[in-house]
Design an enzyme around this catalytic site. Structure first.
Site, PDB file in Angstrom:
ATOM      1  N   MET A 110      81.277  26.339  55.854  1.00  0.00           N
ATOM      2  CA  MET A 110      81.352  27.428  55.104  1.00  0.00           C
ATOM      3  C   MET A 110      82.084  27.541  54.040  1.00  0.00           C
ATOM      4  O   MET A 110      82.957  27.100  53.875  1.00  0.00           O
ATOM      5  CB  MET A 110      81.838  28.622  56.078  1.00  0.00           C
ATOM      6  CG  MET A 110      81.397  28.906  57.604  1.00  0.00           C
ATOM      7  SD  MET A 110      79.624  29.669  57.512  1.00  0.00           S
ATOM      8  CE  MET A 110      80.011  31.109  56.932  1.00  0.00           C
ATOM      9  N   ASP A 119      66.944  27.694  54.497  1.00  0.00           N
ATOM     10  CA  ASP A 119      68.458  28.083  54.507  1.00  0.00           C
ATOM     11  C   ASP A 119      68.903  28.532  56.012  1.00  0.00           C
ATOM     12  O   ASP A 119      68.197  28.722  56.793  1.00  0.00           O
ATOM     13  CB  ASP A 119      68.511  29.495  53.723  1.00  0.00           C
ATOM     14  CG  ASP A 119      69.891  29.595  53.407  1.00  0.00           C
ATOM     15  OD1 ASP A 119      70.763  28.985  53.184  1.00  0.00           O
ATOM     16  OD2 ASP A 119      70.503  30.886  53.338  1.00  0.00           O
ATOM     17  N   GLU A 120      70.122  28.025  56.448  1.00  0.00           N
ATOM     18  CA  GLU A 120      70.640  28.670  57.670  1.00  0.00           C
ATOM     19  C   GLU A 120      70.012  27.648  58.638  1.00  0.00           C
ATOM     20  O   GLU A 120      69.687  28.098  59.711  1.00  0.00           O
ATOM     21  CB  GLU A 120      70.461  29.799  58.022  1.00  0.00           C
ATOM     22  CG  GLU A 120      71.204  30.715  56.933  1.00  0.00           C
ATOM     23  CD  GLU A 120      73.068  30.758  56.987  1.00  0.00           C
ATOM     24  OE1 GLU A 120      73.501  30.187  57.956  1.00  0.00           O
ATOM     25  OE2 GLU A 120      73.430  31.746  56.122  1.00  0.00           O
ATOM     26  N   CYS A 125      90.378  22.406  56.886  1.00  0.00           N
ATOM     27  CA  CYS A 125      90.552  20.845  56.998  1.00  0.00           C
ATOM     28  C   CYS A 125      90.775  20.900  58.681  1.00  0.00           C
ATOM     29  O   CYS A 125      90.951  21.815  59.447  1.00  0.00           O
ATOM     30  CB  CYS A 125      91.749  20.446  56.218  1.00  0.00           C
ATOM     31  SG  CYS A 125      93.385  21.057  56.947  1.00  0.00           S
ATOM     32  N   HIS A 156      94.140  21.930  60.255  1.00  0.00           N
ATOM     33  CA  HIS A 156      94.522  23.178  60.311  1.00  0.00           C
ATOM     34  C   HIS A 156      93.403  24.032  61.396  1.00  0.00           C
ATOM     35  O   HIS A 156      93.797  25.098  61.935  1.00  0.00           O
ATOM     36  CB  HIS A 156      94.628  24.045  59.000  1.00  0.00           C
ATOM     37  CG  HIS A 156      95.769  23.659  58.269  1.00  0.00           C
ATOM     38  ND1 HIS A 156      95.849  23.111  56.859  1.00  0.00           N
ATOM     39  CD2 HIS A 156      96.937  23.607  58.879  1.00  0.00           C
ATOM     40  CE1 HIS A 156      96.868  22.999  56.510  1.00  0.00           C
ATOM     41  NE2 HIS A 156      97.832  23.124  57.550  1.00  0.00           N
TER      42      HIS A 156
END
Ligand SMILES: [Zn+2]
Length: 196
Positions: free
Chosen positions: A9, A89-90, A185, A188
């Site tokens: 995202m 897309d998606e 990342c 996290h």
């Protein structure tokens, strides 16, 4: 050839898709834009990028739709034989059967699928798993960043207050903006830390 360009995202996948599609259109080539029906941001057929580029998909694929039939129908509407370049897309929301169809259709055309590799729990979407199995060209769309400044590799679902949501349905799209998706990342993401 079937291409799968995956990114987290916020990695500007859709912007890259729309710019690549524009380049082909400028050459006068026959280009089709498809999207699965699941994503309901803005409207069903709008392909929307966070940096502001947008376009209308010519075909919205519902689960169970045949990609081959939809493309044939579209070609008839536009009074030509076939599409040489197809953009999706998606693409993580494609069914396994639809990806199989795209792989078969890609013998004599270029098919570019852009989408997420994994969901907010770190699991493959069925469409992504099939694309990773069958695509002949797999590339990562980089550029998405974690809040800490490192490369984002994992997708995270957060609530309106920015708290990480770790469990729930794989596909949950909330038009009231109570949830959103961000890239983190790996460290996290594992720690469930969505901000400093
Ligand atoms: Zn981080």
């Amino acid at each position: 050839m079937l291409h799968f360009y995956h990114g987290v995202m916020g990695s500007s996948k859709t912007a890259q898709l729309l710019m690549q599609r524009y380049n082909y259109q400028q050459l006068g080539l026959k280009v089709a834009l498809l999207k699965p029906a699941v994503d309901t941001r803005i409207s069903l057929s709008t392909v929307y990028s966070r940096v502001g580029l947008r376009a209308e998909a010519e075909v919205v694929l519902h689960p169970g739709d045949s990609v081959r039939e939809q493309l044939s129908w579209l070609a008839v509407q536009h009074a030509h034989n076939d599409y040489e370049y197809v953009f999706v897309d998606e693409a993580q929301f494609l069914s396994e059967e639809q990806v199989q169809e795209l792989a078969d259709l890609a013998d004599d055309r270029e098919i570019f699928c852009y989408g997420l590799k994994t969901d907010f729990m770190g699991q493959f979407f069925p469409g992504s798993a099939a694309l990773l199995r069958l695509a002949e060209d797999i590339q990562e769309v980089t550029g998405g960043l974690c809040w800490c400044g490192k490369k984002a590799t994992m997708n995270t679902r957060v609530d309106a207050e920015g708290n990480v949501i770790k469990h729930g349905e794989q596909v949950l799209i909330d038009n009231q903006q109570q949830i959103k998706y961000i890239g983190l990342c790996y460290k996290h993401w594992r720690e469930g830390k969505a901000h400093a």
